[in-house]
Design a protein around this motif. Structure first.
Motif, PDB file in Angstrom:
ATOM      1  N   LYS A  37      87.743   2.046   7.895  1.00  0.00           N
ATOM      2  CA  LYS A  37      87.399   0.624   8.054  1.00  0.00           C
ATOM      3  C   LYS A  37      87.752   0.093   9.445  1.00  0.00           C
ATOM      4  O   LYS A  37      86.995  -0.666  10.037  1.00  0.00           O
ATOM      5  CB  LYS A  37      88.094  -0.218   6.981  1.00  0.00           C
ATOM      6  N   ASN A  41      83.900   1.888  10.734  1.00  0.00           N
ATOM      7  CA  ASN A  41      82.964   0.911  10.181  1.00  0.00           C
ATOM      8  C   ASN A  41      83.712  -0.346   9.756  1.00  0.00           C
ATOM      9  O   ASN A  41      84.124  -0.473   8.612  1.00  0.00           O
ATOM     10  CB  ASN A  41      82.208   1.529   8.997  1.00  0.00           C
ATOM     11  N   GLY A  43      82.734  -3.260   9.080  1.00  0.00           N
ATOM     12  CA  GLY A  43      82.075  -4.068   8.054  1.00  0.00           C
ATOM     13  C   GLY A  43      81.841  -3.328   6.751  1.00  0.00           C
ATOM     14  O   GLY A  43      80.946  -3.691   5.983  1.00  0.00           O
ATOM     15  N   ALA A  44      82.633  -2.317   6.471  1.00  0.00           N
ATOM     16  CA  ALA A  44      82.429  -1.504   5.274  1.00  0.00           C
ATOM     17  C   ALA A  44      82.652  -2.337   4.013  1.00  0.00           C
ATOM     18  O   ALA A  44      83.578  -3.142   3.934  1.00  0.00           O
ATOM     19  CB  ALA A  44      83.372  -0.314   5.279  1.00  0.00           C
ATOM     20  N   SER A  45      81.783  -2.122   3.032  1.00  0.00           N
ATOM     21  CA  SER A  45      81.916  -2.838   1.761  1.00  0.00           C
ATOM     22  C   SER A  45      82.994  -2.176   0.900  1.00  0.00           C
ATOM     23  O   SER A  45      83.419  -1.050   1.159  1.00  0.00           O
ATOM     24  CB  SER A  45      80.587  -2.828   1.019  1.00  0.00           C
ATOM     25  N   GLU A  46      83.405  -2.885  -0.146  1.00  0.00           N
ATOM     26  CA  GLU A  46      84.406  -2.336  -1.072  1.00  0.00           C
ATOM     27  C   GLU A  46      83.883  -1.073  -1.739  1.00  0.00           C
ATOM     28  O   GLU A  46      84.632  -0.121  -1.951  1.00  0.00           O
ATOM     29  CB  GLU A  46      84.785  -3.375  -2.127  1.00  0.00           C
ATOM     30  N   LYS A  47      82.596  -1.060  -2.080  1.00  0.00           N
ATOM     31  CA  LYS A  47      81.990   0.107  -2.725  1.00  0.00           C
ATOM     32  C   LYS A  47      82.062   1.328  -1.804  1.00  0.00           C
ATOM     33  O   LYS A  47      82.397   2.433  -2.241  1.00  0.00           O
ATOM     34  CB  LYS A  47      80.544  -0.211  -3.086  1.00  0.00           C
ATOM     35  N   THR A  48      81.781   1.112  -0.523  1.00  0.00           N
ATOM     36  CA  THR A  48      81.862   2.201   0.452  1.00  0.00           C
ATOM     37  C   THR A  48      83.298   2.684   0.601  1.00  0.00           C
ATOM     38  O   THR A  48      83.549   3.893   0.656  1.00  0.00           O
ATOM     39  CB  THR A  48      81.317   1.738   1.815  1.00  0.00           C
TER      40      THR A  48
END
Length: 169
Positions: A37, A41, A43-48
């Motif tokens: 993170k 990345n 801006g990584a989402s929680e799912k990622t």
């Protein structure tokens, strides 16, 4: 006797499994949050992040299994050396800080340095192999002596005194 042995082995395995699971969770969280993170990345989402964490658990587990499967691996020696360093540096410090009101900050620092340095020198100069003595023993003894001698040779400023263990002056 077999029943008692079984209980002890079960307790040992439970402690090992608890430690391993904690280390796996910490490493996967660190890889997902602190590395992926922050570095790769932002801006990584929680799912990622959950997916990266799961992949990290598998990867770290696979590397650990490979290391554990290598009969030439020196991981156990490394752990024993680390334990000796911590034990020799902090063991006398904790004991004397709880039992000897005259110990001071200079003595504490001297004990930390002497204990850790003794363990390192004991290992790297080959004295461990030559004598067969586990490095925590000379490290512990010399750290204790360093704390004692330096504490007596320097002014007591009361760093380790509390209202419970020593009367107020």
């Amino acid at each position: 006797l077999g029943l008692i042995t079984g209980f002890f082995l079960a307790a040992l395995l439970a402690a090992i499994m608890s430690t391993v699971s904690s280390q796996l969770l910490v490493s996967s969280s660190s890889l997902a949050e602190d590395f992926y993170k922050l570095v790769l990345n932002r801006g990584a989402s929680e799912k990622t992040l959950v997916a990266i964490g799961r992949i990290s658990v598998v990867a770290v587990g696979a590397v650990a299994a490979l290391i554990a499967g290598d009969p030439e691996s020196e991981v156990l020696d490394l752990v024993a050396n680390a334990w000796a360093g911590f034990g020799a540096a902090f063991g006398p410090l904790v004991i004397l800080s709880l039992t000897w009101p005259r110990m001071n900050g200079a003595g504490a620092v001297a004990g930390l340095v002497v204990g850790a340095a003794t363990v390192g020198l004991w290992i790297f100069t080959g004295l461990k192999a030559a004598t067969g003595v586990y490095e925590i023993i000379p490290g512990f003894v010399l750290a204790w002596l360093a704390i004692y001698v330096v504490s007596l040779a320097t002014k007591d400023r009361g760093e380790f005194r509390s209202t419970i263990s020593a009367p107020a002056e």
